[in-house]
Design an enzyme around this catalytic site. Sequence first.
Site, PDB file in Angstrom:
ATOM      1  N   TYR A 179     142.762 141.039   7.836  1.00 27.21           N
ATOM      2  CA  TYR A 179     142.698 140.769   6.407  1.00 27.21           C
ATOM      3  C   TYR A 179     141.532 139.859   6.070  1.00 27.21           C
ATOM      4  O   TYR A 179     140.890 139.307   6.968  1.00 27.21           O
ATOM      5  CB  TYR A 179     144.026 140.174   5.909  1.00 27.21           C
TER       6      TYR A 179
ATOM      7  N   ARG B 163     132.637 139.401   8.366  1.00 21.50           N
ATOM      8  CA  ARG B 163     133.719 139.028   9.282  1.00 21.50           C
ATOM      9  C   ARG B 163     134.743 140.155   9.384  1.00 21.50           C
ATOM     10  O   ARG B 163     135.298 140.405  10.469  1.00 21.50           O
ATOM     11  CB  ARG B 163     134.378 137.727   8.840  1.00 21.50           C
TER      12      ARG B 163
ATOM     13  N   ARG C  55     156.533 155.744  15.681  1.00 21.45           N
ATOM     14  CA  ARG C  55     156.254 154.435  16.268  1.00 21.45           C
ATOM     15  C   ARG C  55     155.898 154.600  17.727  1.00 21.45           C
ATOM     16  O   ARG C  55     156.640 155.226  18.485  1.00 21.45           O
ATOM     17  CB  ARG C  55     157.474 153.526  16.129  1.00 21.45           C
TER      18      ARG C  55
ATOM     19  N   LYS D 265     140.666 137.971  12.534  1.00 25.90           N
ATOM     20  CA  LYS D 265     141.542 137.569  11.415  1.00 25.90           C
ATOM     21  C   LYS D 265     142.678 138.575  11.259  1.00 25.90           C
ATOM     22  O   LYS D 265     142.674 139.411  10.346  1.00 25.90           O
ATOM     23  CB  LYS D 265     140.707 137.433  10.130  1.00 25.90           C
TER      24      LYS D 265
ATOM     25  N   GLU E 181     142.578 124.016  14.876  1.00 24.99           N
ATOM     26  CA  GLU E 181     142.296 124.160  13.438  1.00 24.99           C
ATOM     27  C   GLU E 181     143.597 123.929  12.685  1.00 24.99           C
ATOM     28  O   GLU E 181     144.632 123.631  13.291  1.00 24.99           O
ATOM     29  CB  GLU E 181     141.719 125.550  13.142  1.00 24.99           C
TER      30      GLU E 181
ATOM     31  N   LEU F 109     139.394 130.562  14.055  1.00 25.96           N
ATOM     32  CA  LEU F 109     138.789 131.514  13.130  1.00 25.96           C
ATOM     33  C   LEU F 109     137.426 130.955  12.690  1.00 25.96           C
ATOM     34  O   LEU F 109     137.306 129.763  12.415  1.00 25.96           O
ATOM     35  CB  LEU F 109     139.680 131.712  11.896  1.00 25.96           C
TER      36      LEU F 109
HETATM   37  N1  PMP Z   1     141.410 129.109  10.159  1.00 26.87           N
HETATM   38  C1  PMP Z   1     142.489 129.867   9.895  1.00 26.87           C
HETATM   39  C2  PMP Z   1     143.549 129.989  10.944  1.00 26.87           C
HETATM   40  C3  PMP Z   1     142.607 130.515   8.657  1.00 26.87           C
HETATM   41  O1  PMP Z   1     143.695 131.280   8.402  1.00 26.87           O
HETATM   42  C4  PMP Z   1     141.617 130.346   7.675  1.00 26.87           C
HETATM   43  C5  PMP Z   1     141.721 130.976   6.319  1.00 26.87           C
HETATM   44  N2  PMP Z   1     142.140 132.275   6.305  1.00 26.87           N
HETATM   45  C6  PMP Z   1     140.506 129.542   7.992  1.00 26.87           C
HETATM   46  C7  PMP Z   1     140.438 128.947   9.248  1.00 26.87           C
HETATM   47  C8  PMP Z   1     139.398 129.327   6.996  1.00 26.87           C
HETATM   48  O2  PMP Z   1     138.586 130.480   6.877  1.00 26.87           O
HETATM   49  P1  PMP Z   1     137.789 130.782   5.524  1.00 26.87           P
HETATM   50  O3  PMP Z   1     136.937 129.571   5.259  1.00 26.87           O
HETATM   51  O4  PMP Z   1     136.978 131.975   5.851  1.00 26.87           O
HETATM   52  O5  PMP Z   1     138.810 131.001   4.461  1.00 26.87           O
END
Ligand code: PMP
Length: 286
Positions: free
Chosen positions: A32, A51, A100, A150, A182, A206
């Site tokens: 996503y 991305r 499935r 993601k 994070e 991410l």
């Molecule tokens: N880390 C994680 C685990 C996230 O889910 C997100 C946001 N989706 C981010 C970092 C930040 O990414 P972005 O700046 O691209 O929204």
Amino acid sequence: MRTVYVNGEYLPEHEAKISIFDRGFLMSDGVYEVTTVLDGKLISFDGHAGRLLRSLRELDMSPPCDMDELLGIHRELVRLNEIENGLIYLQVTRGSDGDRDFVFPDPEATKPTLVMFTQSKPNLANNPAAGKGIKVISIDDIRWGRRDIKTVQLLYPSMGKMMAKAAGCDDAWLVEDGKVTEGTSNNAYIVKNGRIITRELSNDILHGITRAAVLRYAREAQMEVEERSFSIDEAKQADEAFVTSASTFVMPVVEIDGTPLGDGTPGPVAKRLREIYLEESLKTAI
Ligand code: PMP
């Protein structure tokens, strides 16, 4: 009522349907993106599209359409839903071949599913939380090893937010091998003696689109940036801390595991970076 997008069609939200065999639903087999809309324009669309292509490639999925078409769908949803400020959510799954099975379906015979919808957030840029800052707790990072992709596997981040809520806090920072990876849905930073410290890019986190922009703006403003991991103990002794994401921009963190940072109010570096980020990203919005 919202108009949403599903596989080529714009529909009222209650008429939009996907198969119960869709692999996104059965296996979290999907990725996503969330793109912010400010003043009716898209922030960092190219970053999100880039991305998305990378996430799809890493999972051997083909893009559901080309990126110009994807931009057109974003804009059409903004127009149809009259979004001034808000978010556009996009999800691509490996689709459904009508049953499935753990084995991926033949990509020639099974098309990916593309779903998109808007969320109107009139106060996105004047979020009152930014004035107060947020409180975080630390929890173990037990997610899988490819957090650079993601994916829609968001159960543990959801559980982390619930743990934070139960502790009277706003969010959680994830810790692995003694170091912060994070936030549940954002990248994490501390500031010590004016230096901005955030974990280096790898498969452990991410690669935030907001992170990339904020670090670029910080360097352009002659601020010192160090990309390395840090512990919760180091973070508690920092002068300030913050998180970044597409939907929260730069959000000050004022407390970690009950320890206030500095005087317990948003720090000057986070406040300045938030201003610069909003100003600069609006200039390049499309
Ligand atoms: N880390 C994680 C685990 C996230 O889910 C997100 C946001 N989706 C981010 C970092 C930040 O990414 P972005 O700046 O691209 O929204």
